[in-house]
Enzyme design. Structure first.
Site, PDB file in Angstrom:
ATOM      1  N   ARG A   1     -57.930 -31.790 -22.705  1.00  0.00           N
ATOM      2  CA  ARG A   1     -57.363 -32.269 -23.970  1.00  0.00           C
ATOM      3  C   ARG A   1     -55.857 -32.495 -23.879  1.00  0.00           C
ATOM      4  O   ARG A   1     -55.344 -33.545 -24.234  1.00  0.00           O
ATOM      5  CB  ARG A   1     -57.696 -31.230 -25.048  1.00  0.00           C
ATOM      6  CG  ARG A   1     -57.661 -31.680 -26.460  1.00  0.00           C
ATOM      7  CD  ARG A   1     -58.208 -30.575 -27.368  1.00  0.00           C
ATOM      8  NE  ARG A   1     -59.666 -30.452 -27.290  1.00  0.00           N
ATOM      9  CZ  ARG A   1     -60.319 -29.628 -26.474  1.00  0.00           C
ATOM     10  NH1 ARG A   1     -59.669 -28.849 -25.657  1.00  0.00           N
ATOM     11  NH2 ARG A   1     -61.628 -29.592 -26.473  1.00  0.00           N
ATOM     12  N   THR A   2     -55.156 -31.496 -23.362  1.00  0.00           N
ATOM     13  CA  THR A   2     -53.695 -31.585 -23.301  1.00  0.00           C
ATOM     14  C   THR A   2     -53.249 -32.685 -22.352  1.00  0.00           C
ATOM     15  O   THR A   2     -52.382 -33.498 -22.684  1.00  0.00           O
ATOM     16  CB  THR A   2     -53.094 -30.232 -22.862  1.00  0.00           C
ATOM     17  OG1 THR A   2     -53.500 -29.219 -23.781  1.00  0.00           O
ATOM     18  CG2 THR A   2     -51.580 -30.291 -22.824  1.00  0.00           C
TER      19      THR A   2
ATOM     20  N   LYS B   1     -50.567 -27.880   1.116  1.00  0.00           N
ATOM     21  CA  LYS B   1     -50.339 -27.810   2.566  1.00  0.00           C
ATOM     22  C   LYS B   1     -49.188 -26.861   2.901  1.00  0.00           C
ATOM     23  O   LYS B   1     -48.749 -26.795   4.042  1.00  0.00           O
ATOM     24  CB  LYS B   1     -50.037 -29.207   3.106  1.00  0.00           C
ATOM     25  CG  LYS B   1     -51.144 -30.220   2.823  1.00  0.00           C
ATOM     26  CD  LYS B   1     -50.712 -31.624   3.236  1.00  0.00           C
ATOM     27  CE  LYS B   1     -51.768 -32.664   2.851  1.00  0.00           C
ATOM     28  NZ  LYS B   1     -51.340 -34.048   3.160  1.00  0.00           N
TER      29      LYS B   1
ATOM     30  N   ARG C   1     -47.674 -27.951 -16.641  1.00  0.00           N
ATOM     31  CA  ARG C   1     -48.573 -26.874 -17.082  1.00  0.00           C
ATOM     32  C   ARG C   1     -48.733 -25.931 -15.899  1.00  0.00           C
ATOM     33  O   ARG C   1     -49.096 -26.364 -14.797  1.00  0.00           O
ATOM     34  CB  ARG C   1     -49.927 -27.429 -17.509  1.00  0.00           C
ATOM     35  CG  ARG C   1     -50.866 -26.391 -18.155  1.00  0.00           C
ATOM     36  CD  ARG C   1     -52.167 -27.053 -18.515  1.00  0.00           C
ATOM     37  NE  ARG C   1     -53.081 -26.203 -19.241  1.00  0.00           N
ATOM     38  CZ  ARG C   1     -53.223 -26.191 -20.562  1.00  0.00           C
ATOM     39  NH1 ARG C   1     -52.479 -26.986 -21.307  1.00  0.00           N
ATOM     40  NH2 ARG C   1     -54.093 -25.411 -21.149  1.00  0.00           N
TER      41      ARG C   1
ATOM     42  N   HIS D   1     -46.673 -22.564 -25.565  1.00  0.00           N
ATOM     43  CA  HIS D   1     -47.329 -23.875 -25.546  1.00  0.00           C
ATOM     44  C   HIS D   1     -46.743 -24.646 -26.734  1.00  0.00           C
ATOM     45  O   HIS D   1     -47.400 -24.857 -27.756  1.00  0.00           O
ATOM     46  CB  HIS D   1     -48.835 -23.708 -25.674  1.00  0.00           C
ATOM     47  CG  HIS D   1     -49.634 -24.907 -25.255  1.00  0.00           C
ATOM     48  ND1 HIS D   1     -49.069 -26.161 -25.066  1.00  0.00           N
ATOM     49  CD2 HIS D   1     -50.969 -25.064 -25.020  1.00  0.00           C
ATOM     50  CE1 HIS D   1     -50.017 -27.011 -24.708  1.00  0.00           C
ATOM     51  NE2 HIS D   1     -51.171 -26.374 -24.679  1.00  0.00           N
TER      52      HIS D   1
END
Length: 334
Positions: A75-76, A103, A125, A155
């Site tokens: 959603r975000t 890596k 995020r 958030h």
């Protein structure tokens, strides 16, 4: 501390330009009611864009926005991508799991390499609390950083789209009683919501959860604590449900999901304790039969789907305002 946070020039407040404009969006903490209201007003100007035949404005034309999602999200991430494209930006979605970070490249090297490609904004995020703040203050200060969720910390864009939803359906914040119900302990959304609701002048904020899911000392933020659902949502104007964040839990914090639903799940019967015109919200994803009954989630008082739509307009507002402040500061430095 309060003086520092209210002073835009203070080094702690890396979110703002010297004259108090947004240049990063990392947290609600330290932002004024005036600035939060400006975000909401700007979002209002974008709110009906989805209904137009041409769903774009040229505010970020020529800018490159990179979505850096170190945690899974549907959603975000989708709403940030749509928001950027509606602002006419070029969007790069970096798959961290297959990037050079997998890596062995450090986070700092990864970000500085992307910055060298003349990226203008990172939407971040991350599972670690404070990651977005670290990136903005130490790694890539010349790139606008938008926090799309960091650990248990914050958030802020979710909180602001929730504030936009409340204002759309309830008008003024003053006089409202808001209940946040569920897994408060692990919720970065709840922390940002509390800050935003307080700043915008909500009359009363209630947290409703079992004691094991209430953070120690949370009442210092000026909230009222309830461990009984019926008492906690009695006569409230807004009920915000939170999911159980089982991926963040350690130990036996709950006897069972079924027991949690019996005591704290929002059912039609429990909703009757709230104000007759109360709205029901949920930041998603919804766990039906765990924290909310389908009849409530899909019912006439639910504004959950509207929240998703409002997320695009709110993130457009934050991105355009942060980019404007960032470009102003770059121009002053040059």
């Amino acid at each position: 501390m309060t003086v520092a946070l209210n002073n835009p020039a203070h080094p702690r407040n890396v979110q703002l330009t010297v004259d108090g404009r947004l240049k990063h969006f990392l947290s609600i903490n330290g932002l004024s009611r005036t600035l939060l209201t400006e975000i909401l007003d700007t979002a209002e100007s974008f709110a009906n864009m989805g209904e137009q035949s041409v769903k774009k404005v040229p505010l970020l034309r020529g800018k490159t926005i990179v979505n850096l999602f170190f945690e899974n999200s549907t959603r975000t991430r989708a709403t940030f991508e749509l928001a950027a494209k509606r602002l006419s930006a070029d969007v790069l979605n970096l798959d961290i799991k297959t990037s050079s970070a997998a890596k062995g490249e450090t986070l700092m090297d990864t970000l500085q390499n992307i910055e060298a490609m003349h990226a203008d904004m990172f939407v971040v995020r991350h599972a670690d609390s404070g990651a977005a703040h670290f990136i903005a203050s130490q790694v890539t200060p010349r790139v606008a950083i938008i926090n799309a969720g960091d650990g248990r910390h914050a958030h802020p864009t979710q909180a602001m789209l929730d504030m936009f939803t409340i204002r759309r359906h309830k008008g003024e914040f003053a006089g409202l009683k808001v209940a946040i119900v569920g897994d408060i302990l692990h919720s970065r959304v709840a922390r940002s919501q509390i800050r935003a609701l307080t700043t915008l002048g909500v009359d009363e904020i209630r947290l409703v959860a079992p004691k094991t899911l209430l953070p120690v000392g949370i009442e210092e933020l000026g909230v009222k604590l309830y461990t009984r659902m019926e008492e906690g949502i009695k006569d409230v104007d807004v009920v915000i449900m939170l999911r159980l964040q089982k991926e963040r839990m350690s130990g036996a914090l709950l006897p069972s999901e079924s027991e949690f639903y019996r005591l704290y799940g929002l059912t039609t019967d429990k909703l009757a304790y709230a104000h007759p015109e109360a709205i029901v919200m949920h930041p998603g994803p919804i766990n039906r039969g765990v924290e909310i009954e389908s009849a409530v989630a899909d019912g006439p008082r639910s504004v959950i789907l509207q929240q998703v739509g409002y997320g695009i307009a709110t993130r457009m507002a934050v991105m355009s305002m942060a980019m404007s402040g960032q470009m102003q500061e770059r121009a002053q430095i040059q």
